[in-house]
Design a protein around this motif. Sequence first.
Motif, mmCIF file in Angstrom:
data_model
loop_
_atom_site.group_PDB
_atom_site.id
_atom_site.type_symbol
_atom_site.label_atom_id
_atom_site.label_comp_id
_atom_site.label_asym_id
_atom_site.label_seq_id
_atom_site.Cartn_x
_atom_site.Cartn_y
_atom_site.Cartn_z
ATOM 1 N N ASP A 77 0.918 -1.232 0.060
ATOM 2 C CA ASP A 77 0.099 0.199 0.131
ATOM 3 C C ASP A 77 0.959 1.313 -0.148
ATOM 4 O OD1 ASP A 77 -3.020 0.751 0.053
ATOM 5 O OD2 ASP A 77 -2.145 1.980 1.820
ATOM 6 N N TYR A 78 1.825 1.182 0.551
ATOM 7 C CA TYR A 78 3.042 2.379 0.825
ATOM 8 C C TYR A 78 3.427 2.254 -0.907
ATOM 9 C CZ TYR A 78 3.363 3.645 5.424
ATOM 10 O OH TYR A 78 3.146 4.257 6.787
ATOM 11 N N LEU A 79 3.553 1.573 -1.475
ATOM 12 C CA LEU A 79 4.275 1.446 -2.822
ATOM 13 C C LEU A 79 3.156 2.173 -3.802
ATOM 14 C CD1 LEU A 79 6.925 0.452 -3.678
ATOM 15 C CD2 LEU A 79 5.913 -1.753 -4.563
ATOM 16 N N ARG A 80 1.959 1.720 -3.523
ATOM 17 C CA ARG A 80 0.723 2.622 -4.261
ATOM 18 C C ARG A 80 0.964 4.083 -4.195
ATOM 19 N NH1 ARG A 80 -3.510 4.925 -2.549
ATOM 20 N NH2 ARG A 80 -3.575 3.947 -0.575
ATOM 21 N N GLN A 81 1.394 4.414 -2.990
ATOM 22 C CA GLN A 81 1.558 5.839 -2.782
ATOM 23 C C GLN A 81 3.024 6.425 -3.221
ATOM 24 O OE1 GLN A 81 1.015 6.424 1.419
ATOM 25 N NE2 GLN A 81 -1.152 6.020 1.181
ATOM 26 N N ALA A 203 -3.153 10.838 4.136
ATOM 27 C CA ALA A 203 -2.086 11.115 3.039
ATOM 28 C C ALA A 203 -2.756 10.695 1.626
ATOM 29 C CB ALA A 203 -1.051 10.180 3.300
ATOM 30 N N ASP A 204 -3.772 10.123 1.727
ATOM 31 C CA ASP A 204 -4.459 9.932 0.485
ATOM 32 C C ASP A 204 -5.402 11.029 -0.203
ATOM 33 O OD1 ASP A 204 -3.621 7.225 -0.618
ATOM 34 O OD2 ASP A 204 -4.578 6.447 1.233
ATOM 35 N N TYR A 205 -5.512 11.963 0.839
ATOM 36 C CA TYR A 205 -6.739 12.933 0.476
ATOM 37 C C TYR A 205 -6.079 14.235 0.076
ATOM 38 C CZ TYR A 205 -9.145 8.964 2.035
ATOM 39 O OH TYR A 205 -9.702 7.613 2.197
ATOM 40 N N LEU A 229 2.675 7.042 10.350
ATOM 41 C CA LEU A 229 1.868 6.188 10.654
ATOM 42 C C LEU A 229 0.472 6.550 9.814
ATOM 43 C CD1 LEU A 229 1.256 7.976 14.560
ATOM 44 C CD2 LEU A 229 2.760 5.938 13.737
ATOM 45 N N GLY A 230 -0.005 5.384 9.785
ATOM 46 C CA GLY A 230 -1.230 5.162 8.934
ATOM 47 C C GLY A 230 -2.273 4.335 9.470
ATOM 48 N N GLY A 231 -3.298 4.124 8.671
ATOM 49 C CA GLY A 231 -4.428 3.151 9.131
ATOM 50 C C GLY A 231 -5.675 2.910 8.435
ATOM 51 N N LEU A 232 -6.294 2.106 8.638
ATOM 52 C CA LEU A 232 -7.707 1.678 7.662
ATOM 53 C C LEU A 232 -8.433 2.729 7.913
ATOM 54 C CD1 LEU A 232 -8.096 -2.228 7.793
ATOM 55 C CD2 LEU A 232 -6.698 -1.024 6.217
ATOM 56 N N SER A 233 -8.569 3.474 9.104
ATOM 57 C CA SER A 233 -9.695 4.236 9.667
ATOM 58 C C SER A 233 -9.939 5.438 8.530
ATOM 59 C CB SER A 233 -8.993 5.116 10.695
ATOM 60 O OG SER A 233 -9.369 4.724 11.922
ATOM 61 N N LYS A 234 -8.803 5.833 7.887
ATOM 62 C CA LYS A 234 -8.847 6.874 6.860
ATOM 63 C C LYS A 234 -8.646 6.536 5.558
ATOM 64 C CE LYS A 234 -8.973 9.794 10.790
ATOM 65 N NZ LYS A 234 -10.266 9.699 11.497
ATOM 66 N N SER A 235 -7.635 5.498 5.215
ATOM 67 C CA SER A 235 -7.025 5.133 4.145
ATOM 68 C C SER A 235 -8.241 4.422 3.164
ATOM 69 C CB SER A 235 -5.856 4.388 3.994
ATOM 70 O OG SER A 235 -6.223 3.149 4.528
ATOM 71 N N VAL A 236 -9.254 3.508 3.893
ATOM 72 C CA VAL A 236 -10.317 3.061 3.122
ATOM 73 C C VAL A 236 -11.539 3.282 4.126
ATOM 74 C CG1 VAL A 236 -8.724 1.408 2.135
ATOM 75 C CG2 VAL A 236 -9.836 0.847 4.447
ATOM 76 N N GLY A 237 -11.585 4.351 4.842
ATOM 77 C CA GLY A 237 -12.948 4.610 5.703
ATOM 78 C C GLY A 237 -13.439 3.492 6.556
ATOM 79 N N ALA A 288 -10.217 0.551 -1.650
ATOM 80 C CA ALA A 288 -10.104 1.550 -2.533
ATOM 81 C C ALA A 288 -11.147 2.092 -3.069
ATOM 82 C CB ALA A 288 -9.020 0.960 -3.657
ATOM 83 N N ALA A 289 -12.210 1.347 -3.227
ATOM 84 C CA ALA A 289 -13.443 1.670 -3.909
ATOM 85 C C ALA A 289 -14.189 2.630 -2.642
ATOM 86 C CB ALA A 289 -14.457 0.460 -4.032
ATOM 87 N N VAL A 290 -14.014 2.677 -1.591
ATOM 88 C CA VAL A 290 -14.354 3.670 -0.470
ATOM 89 C C VAL A 290 -13.562 4.675 -0.519
ATOM 90 C CG1 VAL A 290 -15.084 4.179 1.842
ATOM 91 C CG2 VAL A 290 -15.347 1.701 0.859
#
Length: 394
Positions: A77-81, A203-205, A229-237, A288-290
């Motif tokens: 997922d980091y690579l995606r970014q 980071a994705d927004y 730091l990252g997490g599913l909370s925000k990265s995929v809602g 990713a759809a979310v």
Amino acid sequence: MFSSRIPANLSANRLSDALAERRASGRPLIDLTLSNPTRAGLHYPPDLLAALADARGLRYEPSPFGAPDAREAVARDYLRQGVTVSPARIVLTSSTSDAYSLLFKLLADAGDDVLVPRPSYPLFDHLTQLDLVVSRPYDLDLHAGWAIDFSSFERALTPRTRAVLVVSPNNPTGSFLSPAEIDRLAELCVPRGIALIADEVFADYELEPGAAARRARVAGRDDLLTFSLGGLSKSVGLPQAKLGWIAVGGPGALVGAALARLELVCDAYLAVSTPVQVAAADLLERGAAVRSQIAARVAANYRQLMALSARVPSCGVMRSDGGWYAVMQVPSFEPEEDLAVRLLTADGVLAHPGYFFDFPRESFLVVSLLPLEASFNDGIARVLRHFARSATSA
Ligand SMILES: Cc1ncc(COP(=O)(O)O)c(C=O)c1O
């Protein structure tokens, strides 16, 4: 009987009281503080959590940093970014709050300092206090696009400073950390043995086109010990999935020493559930759809906010490069708390006053860009009407 880690005053503030009253009365309100994506009218594929029921979750194989598959999924997922991180440097956590707590335990003794941006995420006060570390604010410069005010930063440093927190993009100012800022932070932190904790949950927004491409990512630094730091909370809602992570970066020997110690801390808690680790790769991929819905929502609401507020000269919207929030600069006809309570009781709209986030002065309102577009537009129109009215009666 109870520890002083817990704030002495547990009473609710006036805005929370007014909100409880409004809710109890059954009168509708528009919530411009919404930060729960699962309540924002987004479409979640009904089987999105199916992987949580994977039979591999029936087997418990505790591992302090998390299952290898899940750590590899986070590295992908980091690579995606566009960021390369070895899975060996990924540590799974049950949330970002959990990550902060692990890192404070790793880096600081009771009474040591952590530098915290101001304005920023209000939870830092509690998170630091609960781990017995002292949060010392450094300012972000309102007149410089919320860049770090390095003279305030240097004043905040003490011999007991163990870590510096940055939030990129910041909640609520939306400012990304720039390459020049991270270079300066490294100059100040490396010789003092201070680590950098970079909260990149948003980071994705991106809100301002091109802003994300100009930001600095800290994971690749080889001079400074960093924890991203990252997490599913925000990265995929999916805040309810309770999966976050830390990517450790910096000079090899220091990273090794940090990981060896972090392993002991993580092993004492083993806080991340097996089903979510088994499901991590699937959640990151299908989520990713979310994410794309959230990204479209926040960008559309930000543009709409800019357009609507342009019609009310007394209200300004500050440039926000990324994240889920926007900051409105509004006239100071009354103290911010009175304003927020009045907006709620008279106009039926809930917005956060700037002082919740420690803005340098009044008056600011922080609005979430997450609500459904129609509700967001209605809420902002009410806020703007409030000021148009106040201006004519002033
Ligand atoms: C800056 C920042 N970090 C972390 C979080 C929360 O993340 P988690 O749900 O993973 O604890 C939030 C939530 O609003 C936030 O604003």
